[in-house]
Design an enzyme around this catalytic site. Structure first.
Site, short mmCIF file in Angstrom:
data_model
loop_
_atom_site.label_atom_id
_atom_site.label_comp_id
_atom_site.label_asym_id
_atom_site.label_seq_id
_atom_site.Cartn_x
_atom_site.Cartn_y
_atom_site.Cartn_z
N LYS A 115 6.32 5.87 -0.13
CA LYS A 115 5.69 4.86 -0.98
C LYS A 115 6.68 4.16 -1.91
O LYS A 115 6.49 2.99 -2.24
CB LYS A 115 4.54 5.48 -1.77
CG LYS A 115 3.47 6.12 -0.88
CD LYS A 115 2.90 5.16 0.15
CE LYS A 115 2.33 5.88 1.37
NZ LYS A 115 1.92 5.00 2.46
N GLU A 198 2.33 4.56 -11.72
CA GLU A 198 1.79 3.20 -11.59
C GLU A 198 0.76 2.99 -12.67
O GLU A 198 -0.02 3.89 -12.98
CB GLU A 198 1.09 3.02 -10.23
CG GLU A 198 1.94 2.47 -9.13
CD GLU A 198 1.16 2.26 -7.84
OE1 GLU A 198 -0.09 2.23 -7.86
OE2 GLU A 198 1.81 2.13 -6.80
N ARG A 290 -0.80 0.93 11.79
CA ARG A 290 -1.58 1.38 12.95
C ARG A 290 -2.76 0.43 13.14
O ARG A 290 -3.01 -0.43 12.29
CB ARG A 290 -2.14 2.78 12.67
CG ARG A 290 -3.00 2.79 11.42
CD ARG A 290 -3.83 4.04 11.23
NE ARG A 290 -4.81 3.85 10.19
CZ ARG A 290 -4.62 3.99 8.89
NH1 ARG A 290 -3.43 4.35 8.43
NH2 ARG A 290 -5.59 3.77 8.03
C1 MV4 Z 1 -4.73 3.05 -7.46
C2 MV4 Z 1 -5.92 2.79 -8.18
C3 MV4 Z 1 -5.80 2.20 -9.41
N1 MV4 Z 1 -4.59 1.90 -9.89
N2 MV4 Z 1 -3.55 2.73 -8.00
C4 MV4 Z 1 -6.75 5.22 -3.70
C5 MV4 Z 1 -6.28 5.21 -2.29
C6 MV4 Z 1 -4.85 4.95 -2.35
N3 MV4 Z 1 -4.46 4.07 -1.29
C7 MV4 Z 1 -4.61 4.34 -3.68
N4 MV4 Z 1 -5.81 4.47 -4.43
C8 MV4 Z 1 -5.91 3.93 -5.69
N5 MV4 Z 1 -4.74 3.60 -6.25
C9 MV4 Z 1 -3.50 2.18 -9.18
N6 MV4 Z 1 -2.30 1.88 -9.70
C10 MV4 Z 1 -7.12 3.13 -7.60
C11 MV4 Z 1 -7.13 3.72 -6.37
C12 MV4 Z 1 -8.43 4.08 -5.86
C13 MV4 Z 1 -8.97 3.44 -4.77
C14 MV4 Z 1 -8.29 2.46 -4.07
C15 MV4 Z 1 -8.84 1.84 -3.00
C16 MV4 Z 1 -10.11 2.19 -2.60
C17 MV4 Z 1 -10.82 3.16 -3.24
C18 MV4 Z 1 -10.26 3.80 -4.35
C19 MV4 Z 1 -10.98 4.78 -4.99
C20 MV4 Z 1 -10.42 5.41 -6.07
C21 MV4 Z 1 -9.14 5.07 -6.49
#
Ligand code: MV4
Length: 477
Positions: A115, A198, A290
């Site tokens: 990442k 982050e 993918r």
């Molecule tokens: C985050 C976020 C808020 N702020 N990063 C969850 C999956 C992963 N790909 C990254 N995720 C998140 N990263 C920052 N800086 C909130 C989430 C997140 C989320 C993101 C996409 C879809 C659903 C989610 C559910 C909870 C938290």
């Protein structure tokens, strides 16, 4: 072009890939493990090979899979999603064995799997990132970065992704306590304790851009999908297009996603995920190298067969179309029909399907892998099918999905259908303005008392005959 493809997966995606191969005139080989011997994907291919050991390890053992692919005379392997689809070592082993791999290079998979590396490369390409830090080494460094980013912030594992290895902290105290825990969890889950920080984006939407690139430097995007409706990082409903993006935002995000693909010399299909905040600022989150579960809804609104294109691109063919050729038509929704009980905390519900009757009609697409009499094994992902609805308008798509869910009969196992019937009636869902926080909150409020099961024709007819009524009248709803 390839002549024979080995599909290194199971379930609906294996069937999806086999269908694409058939339309391209390519021979297909399935693999299966002992516990999966009655799975539908086996019979859809021209040949099937037992891999060991079961239930799951056989699907992960890529050396064995390359060996059987050679033995069967396949010239390429399609990995589907999950399993070995984003294992760069598998892509590398294919390269070393002279076996075609329908996906990116090992290098591209590896870069996007890390990442921090992904953030560095995206930054170089001019893709907006969530404000954050590099890998955190010392405690002073940690506190300095936390100070400059500000709370709330997320501690994320360098080797994480898809919601694994993340931790939200709201103040210095939580950060000091959370950091060693986050490192230990990352070490345990990924064998890599490196973490970074982050800024936490509150109430974001999860919006991702589908891209396609060929080996001649051409890249196009196929618009976005809104995948904000998730529970515990499992997507439940996906829609395309998003109801909140303006045409200008769509264009801007599409162009940024294409820059991302160019930066890593990408030459297959992929997805660039963004968090989109309340002011429609967008930030790169991850890149998925993918084919994704939800590629279907993009196919529906663009008319492009993404899996067929993926195979052609791997064989070195140029892109099917230019950006100007890509037209968007109406709205599509996908509900993932899972064997789990929404009335009981989504408890898994494997077992025998005693009756199965799928919906159909105008604007409906189903990608599934079950039938009446099939025993859903407890070992794998609980997804039974993907139900998609298309409509000229969002309203038509939603109403059509509701109609299709009412038609869907699955008995013997519990499914997520009642959840979707409820959600489709919810105003917040219908507004399309929901965020990633919507679902977990909504689940707590839902009651399924008024959800009706479809009637069995048998009982209606039996009642009419029993009462010997010539003009029998049945109230069905
Ligand atoms: C985050 C976020 C808020 N702020 N990063 C969850 C999956 C992963 N790909 C990254 N995720 C998140 N990263 C920052 N800086 C909130 C989430 C997140 C989320 C993101 C996409 C879809 C659903 C989610 C559910 C909870 C938290």
């Amino acid at each position: 072009m390839f002549k024979k493809i080995l599909v290194a997966n199971r379930g609906e995606i294996a069937i999806r890939v086999i269908r694409a191969c058939k339309e391209l005139g390519l021979a297909t080989v399935s693999i299966f493990t002992e516990q999966d011997a009655s799975a539908v994907h086996i019979a859809k291919a021209d040949q099937a090979i037992l891999v060991t050991p079961g239930p799951i390890a056989g699907y992960l053992d890529y050396d064995q899979i390359i060996k059987v692919a050679k033995w069967a005379g396949a010239d390429a392997i399609h990995p589907g999603y999950g399993f070995i689809s984003e294992n760069w070592r598998f892509a590398q082993a294919c390269e070393a064995a002279g076996m075609g791999f329908i996906g990116p290079t090992a290098t591209a998979i590896r870069s996007m799997g890390n990442k921090i590396r992904a953030r560095e490369m995206m930054s170089a390409a001019g893709v907006p990132l969530v404000p954050g830090s590099p890998v955190i080494e010392t405690d002073t460094e940690a506190m300095d970065w936390a100070g400059s980013i500000g709370y709330p912030l997320m501690i994320k594992a360098q080797a994480g992704g898809g919601g694994k290895g993340m931790r939200l902290v709201n103040n210095d105290e939580e950060f000091r306590q959370g950091l060693p825990i986050a490192r230990a969890e990352a070490k345990k889950a990924f064998g890599d304790e490196a973490v970074y920080l982050e800024k936490f984006i509150t109430q974001p939407k999860h919006i991702e851009i589908q891209i396609m690139a060929d080996k001649y430097g051409r890249v196009i995007h196929l618009g976005e999908r809104d995948c904000s409706i998730q529970r515990r990082h499992q997507k439940l409903i996906e829609i395309a297009p998003s109801l909140v993006l303006t045409p200008e935002k769509r264009e801007a995000m599409g162009e940024v996603a294409k820059k991302a693909a160019r930066e890593i010399n990408y030459h297959t299909v992929g997805t660039v995920e963004f968090l989109v905040d309340q002011d429609l600022n967008y930030y790169f989150l991850e890149m998925n190298t993918r084919i994704q579960v939800e590629h279907t809804i993009t196919e529906i609104i663009t008319g492009i067969d993404i899996v067929k294109e993926q195979i052609k691109l791997a064989a070195g063919e140029p892109l099917c179309c230019t950006q100007d050729d890509v037209k968007f038509w109406g709205h599509a929704i996908q509900c993932r029909i899972n064997a789990e009980d929404p009335r009981n905390n989504f408890f898994p519900s494997p077992g025998k399907i005693t009756k199965y009757q799928s919906p159909g009609g105008i604007g409906i697409r189903i990608d599934g892998c079950v039938f009446g009499g099939y025993e859903v094994p407890p070992y794998f992902d609980p997804m039974l099918s993907k139900l998609c609805a298309w409509g000229n308008t969002w309203e038509e798509a939603v109403n059509r999905m509701g109609r299709a869910l009412d038609e869907y009969i699955i008995r013997g196992v519990k499914t997520s259908i009642p959840l979707y019937k409820k959600l489709l009636k919810d105003e917040e869902f219908r507004s399309g303005r929901y965020t990633t926080e919507y679902m977990e909150k909504k689940i707590l409020e839902l009651s399924y008392e008024d959800v009706k099961e479809p009637f069995d024709i048998y009982y209606i007819a039996a009642a009419a005959l029993f009462f010997e009524m010539n003009y029998f009248y049945a109230e069905l709803r």
